[in-house]
Write an enzyme that holds these catalytic residues in place. Sequence first.
Site, PDB file in Angstrom:
ATOM      1  N   LYS A 128      26.268  47.702  89.785  1.00 51.93           N
ATOM      2  CA  LYS A 128      24.801  47.634  89.322  1.00 51.93           C
ATOM      3  C   LYS A 128      24.580  47.222  92.071  1.00 51.93           C
ATOM      4  CE  LYS A 128      22.502  46.302  85.207  1.00 51.93           C
ATOM      5  NZ  LYS A 128      22.268  44.779  84.985  1.00 51.93           N
ATOM      6  N   ARG A 163      29.104  42.685  79.993  1.00 53.68           N
ATOM      7  CA  ARG A 163      28.187  44.352  79.530  1.00 53.68           C
ATOM      8  C   ARG A 163      28.922  45.059  80.671  1.00 53.68           C
ATOM      9  NH1 ARG A 163      24.578  47.844  81.166  1.00 53.68           N
ATOM     10  NH2 ARG A 163      23.593  48.850  79.000  1.00 53.68           N
TER      11      ARG A 163
END
Length: 275
Positions: A198, A238
């Site tokens: 991210k 995840r």
Amino acid sequence: MGVLNVTPDSFSDGGRWLDHDRAIAHGLRLAAEGADVVDVGGESTRPGAAPVAEDEERRRVLPVIAALAPHVRVSVDTRKVAVAEAAVAAGATIVNDVSATLWPVAASAGVGWVAMHLPADPAVMADYAARYRGDVVTDVVTHLVARAEGARDAGVGEIWIDPGIGFGKTATHNLLLLRHLDRLVATGWPVAVGTSRKRFLGPLSSLPGQEPAAPADRVEASVATAAWAVLQGAAMVRVHDVAPTVWAVRLAAGAPEPPAGGGAVLAGAAHGVRP
Ligand code: HH2
């Protein structure tokens, strides 16, 4: 949980797995690398991503879910009721729900449900980031516990809560949520966390004065934050890079005993994957 985006525009792997055969092969590889769940998504949630029609989202994910489900547990990453229902019919046993609104689908289908914290629609969430009232951790914990309790009362048997790293949050918010992950864990609901590749990891993965690292160059930071999350008590991470995450998480949690015959063994070997 290994990430499998069957999309043209996901921020990190967009376009790589749009072809169904390639997507299925990648999903099987994620499972071989040690993913217990493969998360199949057909719509990017990155800010500014184009919305996807229901038919198109179904066309992207259903054949992939049907092919993977006999081999590995599959979750569907969607915000649409009809897509979630069709995915469950195709073999998915978890609804990974970034909107935290689809618990009725999970309740009636008898499948698991991941409730993620999303403070605003992804299309506008970049503008939302500054609007927490000083304590992002309390806001997120309160929101997720209310959703989880509602889902439990509606009959969902398997519920996960996820702070939604990067969704309507500044880098500081993301780091605060990671630092105080123990407060989510202390609620007693199993915690899932997604930091993988991210944007907030970009500047943390480059030298001073350099451009922030691109998504593909955020693997070390992703693995480090996944290991941190697991050591804080997260029950699921995840990730796009399953093999290095599995090795890191297992070793960080306590190096395995050497095998009786001697020699070192790295975590992951149990899955037939060699570093
Ligand atoms: N993050 C993304 C998508 N789904 N689901 C959960 N439970 N937690 C997350 O943090 C999460 C999620 C965004 O990552 P990705 O799927 O790689 O990108 P995109 O939304 O662009 O497809």
